[in-house]
Design a protein around this motif. Structure first.
Motif, PDB file in Angstrom:
ATOM      1  N   GLY A 125      47.642  50.629  41.507  1.00  0.00           N
ATOM      2  CA  GLY A 125      46.957  49.869  41.122  1.00  0.00           C
ATOM      3  C   GLY A 125      46.326  48.501  42.095  1.00  0.00           C
ATOM      4  N   LEU A 126      47.771  47.704  42.546  1.00  0.00           N
ATOM      5  CA  LEU A 126      47.271  46.789  43.301  1.00  0.00           C
ATOM      6  C   LEU A 126      46.814  46.551  44.416  1.00  0.00           C
ATOM      7  CD1 LEU A 126      47.741  43.324  42.867  1.00  0.00           C
ATOM      8  CD2 LEU A 126      50.131  44.142  44.349  1.00  0.00           C
ATOM      9  N   LYS A 127      47.335  48.096  45.141  1.00  0.00           N
ATOM     10  CA  LYS A 127      46.393  48.317  46.312  1.00  0.00           C
ATOM     11  C   LYS A 127      45.107  49.121  46.430  1.00  0.00           C
ATOM     12  CE  LYS A 127      47.915  51.669  50.196  1.00  0.00           C
ATOM     13  NZ  LYS A 127      48.674  52.747  50.667  1.00  0.00           N
ATOM     14  N   GLU A 128      44.698  49.337  44.602  1.00  0.00           N
ATOM     15  CA  GLU A 128      43.246  49.971  45.210  1.00  0.00           C
ATOM     16  C   GLU A 128      42.133  48.570  44.625  1.00  0.00           C
ATOM     17  OE1 GLU A 128      42.946  52.921  42.570  1.00  0.00           O
ATOM     18  OE2 GLU A 128      44.235  54.539  43.963  1.00  0.00           O
ATOM     19  N   GLN A 129      43.194  47.721  44.388  1.00  0.00           N
ATOM     20  CA  GLN A 129      42.790  46.175  43.553  1.00  0.00           C
ATOM     21  C   GLN A 129      42.453  45.470  44.931  1.00  0.00           C
ATOM     22  OE1 GLN A 129      44.375  43.697  40.924  1.00  0.00           O
ATOM     23  NE2 GLN A 129      42.635  42.211  41.732  1.00  0.00           N
ATOM     24  N   PHE A 130      42.379  45.994  46.227  1.00  0.00           N
ATOM     25  CA  PHE A 130      42.668  44.769  47.485  1.00  0.00           C
ATOM     26  C   PHE A 130      42.485  45.651  48.627  1.00  0.00           C
ATOM     27  CE2 PHE A 130      44.431  41.832  44.573  1.00  0.00           C
ATOM     28  CZ  PHE A 130      43.680  41.154  44.321  1.00  0.00           C
ATOM     29  N   ASN A 131      41.561  45.710  49.782  1.00  0.00           N
ATOM     30  CA  ASN A 131      41.830  46.009  50.710  1.00  0.00           C
ATOM     31  C   ASN A 131      41.703  44.878  51.818  1.00  0.00           C
ATOM     32  OD1 ASN A 131      39.071  45.713  51.466  1.00  0.00           O
ATOM     33  ND2 ASN A 131      38.302  47.181  50.450  1.00  0.00           N
ATOM     34  N   ASP A 134      38.917  42.382  51.505  1.00  0.00           N
ATOM     35  CA  ASP A 134      38.945  41.561  50.328  1.00  0.00           C
ATOM     36  C   ASP A 134      39.632  40.242  50.387  1.00  0.00           C
ATOM     37  OD1 ASP A 134      36.745  42.916  49.262  1.00  0.00           O
ATOM     38  OD2 ASP A 134      38.199  44.251  48.325  1.00  0.00           O
ATOM     39  N   LYS A 283      37.060  37.076  39.535  1.00  0.00           N
ATOM     40  CA  LYS A 283      37.644  37.532  40.310  1.00  0.00           C
ATOM     41  C   LYS A 283      38.998  36.551  40.599  1.00  0.00           C
ATOM     42  CE  LYS A 283      36.403  39.247  44.129  1.00  0.00           C
ATOM     43  NZ  LYS A 283      35.920  39.408  45.611  1.00  0.00           N
ATOM     44  N   GLU A 286      41.126  37.198  37.195  1.00  0.00           N
ATOM     45  CA  GLU A 286      42.198  38.809  37.200  1.00  0.00           C
ATOM     46  C   GLU A 286      43.164  38.933  38.163  1.00  0.00           C
ATOM     47  OE1 GLU A 286      38.692  41.259  38.629  1.00  0.00           O
ATOM     48  OE2 GLU A 286      38.120  41.581  36.720  1.00  0.00           O
ATOM     49  N   ILE A 287      43.075  37.959  39.450  1.00  0.00           N
ATOM     50  CA  ILE A 287      44.201  38.006  39.873  1.00  0.00           C
ATOM     51  C   ILE A 287      45.592  37.375  39.621  1.00  0.00           C
ATOM     52  CG2 ILE A 287      45.163  37.184  42.572  1.00  0.00           C
ATOM     53  CD1 ILE A 287      42.581  37.371  43.487  1.00  0.00           C
ATOM     54  N   ALA A 290      46.693  39.214  36.173  1.00  0.00           N
ATOM     55  CA  ALA A 290      47.144  40.254  36.161  1.00  0.00           C
ATOM     56  C   ALA A 290      48.536  40.151  36.874  1.00  0.00           C
ATOM     57  CB  ALA A 290      46.463  41.390  37.245  1.00  0.00           C
TER      58      ALA A 290
END
Length: 844
Positions: A125-131, A134, A283, A286-287, A290
């Motif tokens: 989930g954390l990997k999909e949240q950021f690339n 981002d 954003k 949210e960071i 989480a």
């Protein structure tokens, strides 16, 4: 037939014939089993080892491995018939314990699997949240939070993996133990050493139980190994993500030295990269939310303990306020030192805030900032008036600036709005500092100590220059540098005030606790050394913690740490000797710590603890001195270990030193050993009056090598300890401080001896300092041609100066004899004249 082959030439094969496993109590002997489940367990262990270290697949196994396994299988030693019953009972208990432990693995495997699924979903989930894109646009503080979030996952997964490997290793050791026992029992069965059917039947039972235990253990061990393989895949993902985030953090640090944005007057026209404020704010929240959720879940037990401690701390602070009031009213403590306890709610909030900051030291940054803001009011309540007078309005304005900077950090989406807001904060801070500098310079000439004003003026001038650099960097386009410097100035200044307030609370708390009767009995004589040592250590820790926080705020902590590590790990060789700078620094630092710790412990024992205990005279000095050298010796050993020396190899060095000492340092070793004997046996103690080496004096100090004796003339004579044991030593105060005084008196033959004796004894009893027991005694010692000779013997009391007492006694004797009409006869001489001149004769 099952065959497993690996790169490197290792191949394992076994054949399995389907058959029904005999029950454990089967009495029917069997001699042949083409394949045992120990082989399956061995293959599973090998798979686990290869999965744990994937880079060793292409390496051939050590050559002795296969030979050792085959020789163990073929050359198992048979058990003697007499030892079979006892050995069978012991192995049967071990097999049952192994089966029980294997069955308990099911719950652990289920828990491990659930935790792995939870870690996998969180990482994904954390990997999909950021690339990568981002991460590039995130503000510096948000990127730090993301980096801390990944490190949290890495720590939790490392803990999970360590527990899994520990359990797998334990069960693998059980499998190896079963294999060794099976080899021994099979060798016993094949050797036919058992002479009776009952023993053969017992051997077959053990072999069947071992096979059954290996089946049960192999299934569980396979599940553990499967979890290990899945964990390796997740570890690869974690390391890749952490590497990406770390590279972005490093890139952000490098951007501090370059222009990363257009000038401020051109930033308003760049509307293509603008992002709505609410989007960037959402954003950022949210960071942080989480991260806070995962951080609290990972430290759930610690969080509960912290909450419980905070709840218990409140009634303690209220009681301490009551206790501090009683101490102030009784005059046992100054009101200024206990000022913090007079505000228990503010003190409690500050301590809770410090605990929350420590709890979130590696946690969400925004929550740390929120705690800092909430603690600002109690911090101001606890600061003394002299600090507020020195700092001035900055103590109040910095809270407002800190809040505005936190709000600005959440507006990273709209760069123009963010930079404008940040520039406004910098300008307001410059105005406030400029006004404060002007006021301090105007008041410097009026204060009695201008050095204090000059130091504060220097600090504020540096802050003014840094903020001016922030504004210029922001305008020119170095937004990263402006953001970092603004936050660092606010963080370092606020943390300094908060730590000072927390230190005042802790100091007041210790003062109240040290005033308790149970504690004060240990420190009633000299509490100064304990307080000084604690204050020195406390100040050092506070300065060190503040320095680390300030360096991290200015983004130079990690570069300095890396530079320091590279310097300290630099090795240089001197022949075959290789030394690193880190070893030298560690050696010097550890030596200083060892000497300081030994000195502090001796000071505490000699001045605080031992004087309050009922110990024989001189025992305190011996205990404190021996403790000093014991701590120093252990500290030096630890110093050598820190410097890289193997302590076990130092025996050769000590042996070589022993040879050198035996020839060249005999006197030093003799004095050293004599010092140890003096401290253990204590024939001489500090304060004793001794006659040694042709002189008389008082022992002032007993060291490990020499003893210092102070003579009556005031000279300090250093006497080697070996001389005190080897030569004749007269100790006048070994068993007591009383001393006998002898005074000789002469009277004429016309006075009765009994009258003189009674008079002398009566005079001695009236002199101050003369002991009544033993009573004074006067005796007639001689009948000289011209006088009677008497000797008066009297003992002084303890802790009295015998010289003064002897002088007073002699004066009283002279006055007493004169009052009694007893004359002291003068020496008489008879003169015989053989011839006299006429003039002399006429004068006669």
């Amino acid at each position: 037939m099952i065959r497993a082959s690996f790169t490197g030439g290792l191949s394992i094969s076994c054949s399995i014939r389907p058959r029904t496993l005999p029950p454990l109590n089967n009495r029917e002997p069997y001699l042949e089993r083409p394949c045992s489940w120990a082989g399956v367990a061995a293959v599973a262990v090998l798979f686990w080892a290869c999965a744990a270290t994937p880079r060793t697949w292409a390496q051939p196994p050590p050559a002795p491995f296969a030979a050792q396994a085959s020789s163990q299988e073929q050359e198992g030693e048979a058990i003697l018939p007499a030892d079979i019953p006892a050995r069978a009972d012991a192995d049967e208990q071990f097999i049952q314990a192994v089966v029980q432990r294997a069955q308990q693995v099911d719950d652990a495997v289920r828990e491990f699997a659930q935790t792995l699924v939870r870690h996998s979903s969180a990482v994904q989930g954390l990997k999909e949240q950021f690339n990568s894109s981002d991460l590039s646009v995130l503000p510096m503080r948000r990127l730090d939070s993301v980096h801390r979030h990944w490190r949290l996952y890495d720590r939790e997964f490392s803990r999970w993996r360590g527990n899994l490997q520990q359990l797998t290793k334990a069960r693998s050791e059980d499998a190896a133990s079963l294999t060794s026992r099976r080899v021994a029992w099979r060798a016993t069965r094949l050797a036919s050493t058992a002479s009776t059917p009952a023993l053969l039947q017992r051997v077959d039972e053990l072999i069947g139980q071992i096979d059954h235990a290996e089946i049960v253990l192999s299934v569980r061990l396979g599940r553990l190994l499967d979890l290990g393989r899945k964990g390796n895949a997740l570890s690869t993902q974690l390391q890749s993500a952490m590497t990406t985030v770390a590279s972005k953090v490093e890139e952000q640090d490098w951007r501090l030295l370059m222009i990363d944005s257009p000038p401020l007057w051109q930033a308003g026209s760049a509307t293509d990269s603008l992002e709505p404020v609410h989007v960037g704010l959402r954003k950022s929240l949210e960071i942080e939310m989480a991260f806070a959720r995962d951080h609290d879940a990972a430290k759930d037990k610690l969080l509960r303990v912290l909450v419980a401690c905070c709840m218990l701390l409140l009634p303690l602070m209220l009681w301490l306020k009551h206790r501090a009031g009683r101490l102030i009213s009784a005059g046992q403590a100054p009101e200024l030192s206990l000022y913090a306890l007079s505000r228990p709610w503010a003190a409690w909030l500050v301590l809770v805030a410090l605990g929350a900051v420590l709890f979130d030291f590696q946690g969400p940054i925004i929550r740390q900032q929120a705690v800092v803001l909430l603690a600002w009011a109690p911090v101001l309540r606890l600061l003394p008036q002299r600090i507020l007078a020195v700092v001035g309005p900055w103590a109040y304005l910095s809270a407002i600036f800190y809040f505005l900077n936190v709000v600005a950090s959440l507006l990273g989406g709209d760069q123009f709005l963010y930079r404008s807001f940040l520039l406004t904060i910098d300008l307001l801070m410059l105005v406030a500092l400029g006004w404060l500098l002007f006021r301090i310079r105007r008041a410097t000439s009026d204060i009695s100590q201008p050095s204090q004003g000059s130091e504060l003026n220097l600090l504020l001038s540096l802050a003014f220059v840094v903020l001016l650099a922030c504004a210029v960097s922001n305008v020119l386009g170095n937004v990263s540098l402006a953001t970092m410097l603004t936050g660092a100035v606010l963080d370092s200044s606020y943390i300094a005030l908060a730590m000072y307030a927390g230190a005042t609370v802790v100091v007041a708390l210790f003062q109240v606790l040290l005033s308790r009767p149970t504690v004060s009995r240990l420190t009633t004589r000299h509490t100064g050394s304990l307080i000084r040592a604690g204050a020195k250590v406390g100040r050092t820790l506070i300065v060190a913690v503040w320095l680390v926080i300030a360096l991290r705020s200015f983004r130079i902590y990690h570069p300095l740490l890396d530079l320091l590590v590279s310097i300290l790990t630099f090795d240089f060789s001197l022949g075959v000797l290789s030394i690193s700078l880190g070893s030298i620094v560690a050696f010097v630092g550890a030596t200083w710590v060892a000497f300081w710790l030994a000195k502090t412990i001796r000071l505490l024992l000699a001045e605080d603890i031992l004087p309050s205990l009922s110990l024989p005279r001189g025992a305190g000095n011996s205990i404190s001195t021996l403790s000093y050298y014991t701590v120093l010796f252990l500290g030096l050993l630890a110093t050598l270990a820190v410097a890289g020396f193997q302590v076990g190899q130092l025996t050769f060095v000590f042996g070589a030193l022993g040879v050198g000492i035996g020839f060249g340092l005999q006197d030093i070793v003799k004095n050293f050993v004599s010092g140890l004997i003096l401290m253990v046996e204590r024939p001489v103690r500090p304060g004793d009056v001794v006659d040694v080496a042709g002189m008389s004096g008082t022992v002032r100090n007993i060291g490990i090598r020499a003893t210092t004796v102070t003579t009556a003339e005031g000279a300090d004579v250093v006497v080697p300890n070996g001389m005190l044991l080897a030569d004749k030593l007269v100790n006048w105060t070994l068993s007591g401080t009383g001393r006998r005084i002898d005074i000789n008196v002469r009277t004429g033959y016309g006075v009765a001896p009994r009258r003189t004796i009674d008079l002398l004894v009566g005079i001695a009893r009236t002199v101050e300092g003369i002991a009544s027991q033993p009573a004074p005694v006067a005796i007639l010692t001689g009948l000289a041609p011209e006088a009677l000779e008497f000797n008066l013997r009297a003992w002084t009391k303890d802790q009295t100066d015998w010289v003064i007492v002897r002088s007073n006694l002699a004066v009283r004797i002279r006055d007493g004899l004169a009052e009694a009409g007893i004359e002291i006869p003068l020496p008489q001489r008879d003169l015989h004249l053989r011839s006299v001149s006429r003039e002399s004769a006429k004068s006669m």
